[in-house]
Design an enzyme around this catalytic site. Structure first.
Site, short mmCIF file in Angstrom:
data_model
loop_
_atom_site.label_atom_id
_atom_site.label_comp_id
_atom_site.label_asym_id
_atom_site.label_seq_id
_atom_site.Cartn_x
_atom_site.Cartn_y
_atom_site.Cartn_z
N ASP A 8 0.85 -1.19 0.00
CA ASP A 8 0.00 0.00 0.00
C ASP A 8 0.88 1.24 0.00
O ASP A 8 1.70 1.43 0.90
CB ASP A 8 -0.90 -0.01 1.25
CG ASP A 8 -1.81 1.20 1.29
OD1 ASP A 8 -2.90 1.14 0.69
OD2 ASP A 8 -1.43 2.22 1.91
N TYR A 42 2.84 9.77 0.32
CA TYR A 42 3.81 9.14 1.21
C TYR A 42 5.24 9.28 0.70
O TYR A 42 6.20 9.06 1.45
CB TYR A 42 3.55 7.63 1.36
CG TYR A 42 2.20 7.22 1.86
CD1 TYR A 42 1.37 8.11 2.54
CD2 TYR A 42 1.74 5.92 1.65
CE1 TYR A 42 0.12 7.71 2.98
CE2 TYR A 42 0.50 5.51 2.09
CZ TYR A 42 -0.32 6.41 2.76
OH TYR A 42 -1.55 6.00 3.19
N LYS A 61 -2.81 5.96 -4.23
CA LYS A 61 -3.91 6.90 -3.94
C LYS A 61 -3.74 8.23 -4.66
O LYS A 61 -2.64 8.74 -4.80
CB LYS A 61 -3.98 7.14 -2.42
CG LYS A 61 -4.11 5.84 -1.63
CD LYS A 61 -4.11 6.07 -0.12
CE LYS A 61 -3.99 4.75 0.61
NZ LYS A 61 -2.59 4.28 0.69
N HIS A 63 -7.58 9.63 -1.85
CA HIS A 63 -6.90 9.59 -0.54
C HIS A 63 -7.74 10.13 0.61
O HIS A 63 -7.77 9.57 1.70
CB HIS A 63 -5.57 10.36 -0.63
CG HIS A 63 -4.57 9.94 0.39
ND1 HIS A 63 -3.22 9.84 0.14
CD2 HIS A 63 -4.71 9.57 1.69
CE1 HIS A 63 -2.59 9.44 1.22
NE2 HIS A 63 -3.47 9.28 2.18
#
Length: 301
Positions: free
Chosen positions: A35, A40, A70, A103
């Site tokens: 994921d 990130y 996302k 997201h």
């Protein structure tokens, strides 16, 4: 979707080599769901790890993996969704992802490098326009599935009311101290699968805490079963019928987190966990700032 995935969001963010090494270690341990998200900063190390795993024969084919990424809020504009998805694919060195999620249920009108953000750049999400963009990503073959993250029952209803392709997944915070019963029931009734993030409470991050890893109730159950507190929390989530994304760059804990399938919690254990005090850990306000629209979204069930 494999039941347990490895999360790649780390705080503070890990450098590319550290993240890549951890992902390769997770593959050796048996993880096949990874994921990530544009926000990130871990798409590139994940892409490099996948390329390396294929090169050395750790995996035989990309198809062995399930990759989730996302759409970041700065790209949550109908015209930007397909280009944003293509950019993520470029970062990941992939032709498609298995799951592409919105997201969070908010739009940011500019790119950000730090949080919290100014109130004037936060806008309500154009649910219809953005979801149509997500559907286009699926129709173009850029992703096999589309879904959402951090969506309340109310926001899920908005998407479902206009969707030609309904969301397959809602990825939300869920653990023994934030059990999400109402949202789980709603999603189940509408055929939407829940993926639980922060299943161990995101300890050692700016948004998480030690409520799970240092829970006396969970520790007591763990001791009686010869398991770790983390394994009890993960087993609880698994028994609720959800999939789990758990992040650890520690080799031993990575492996421990997979060892939840050959034992079960008793009815008594489940009753004790059911009575734990409930409190949401991850709020949009804790990330974006306590602005009116953000507080309104956080208040939704």
């Amino acid at each position: 979707m494999p039941v347990i995935g490895m999360g790649t969001s780390s705080y503070p963010p890990a450098d590319i080599e550290t993240a890549k090494a951890a992902i390769l270690e997770a593959m050796r341990a048996g993880y096949r769901h990874f994921d990530t998200a544009f926000a990130y900063g871990s798409e590139k190390p994940l892409g490099e790890a996948i390329a390396e795993a294929l090169r050395v024969g750790l995996i035989q084919s990309r198809d062995e993996l399930f990759i989730t990424t996302k759409l970041w809020s700065s790209f949550a504009d109908p015209a930007q969704i397909v280009p944003a998805c293509r950019m993520s694919l470029q970062n990941l060195q992939l032709e498609y992802v298995d799951m592409y999620l919105i997201h969070q249920p908010v739009r940011l009108t500019e790119m950000i490098s730090r949080t919290p953000v100014a109130a004037e750049i936060i806008r309500p999400l154009d649910v219809k326009g953005v979801w149509e963009g997500m559907e286009e990503c699926k129709n173009l073959g850029l992703t096999k599935g589309i879904g959402v993250s951090n969506f309340s029952c109310k926001k899920m209803e908005e998407v479902l009311s206009i969707a030609k392709i309904p969301p397959a997944v809602n990825q939300v915070e869920m653990n023994p101290v934030w059990q999400q019963k109402q949202l789980r029931e709603f999603c189940k009734s509408r055929g939407v699968h829940i993926t639980a993030y922060s299943p161990l409470g995101a300890n050692n991050t700016k948004w998480g805490d030690n409520r799970i890893v240092e829970s006396d109730v969970l520790a007591e159950i763990a001791k009686a079963k010869g398991k770790t507190t983390a394994q009890v929390a993960l087993r609880w989530a698994y028994e609720q019928g959800v999939s789990i994304v758990t992040k650890s760059f520690n080799k031993q804990r990575m492996r421990e987190n997979l060892q939840i399938f050959d034992w079960a919690l008793s009815t008594d254990d489940l009753e004790k966990i059911d009575q734990l005090l409930q409190r949401k850990g991850v709020t949009l306000a804790s990330i974006l700032g306590p602005h009116d629209l953000v507080l309104e979204l956080d208040a939704e069930v």
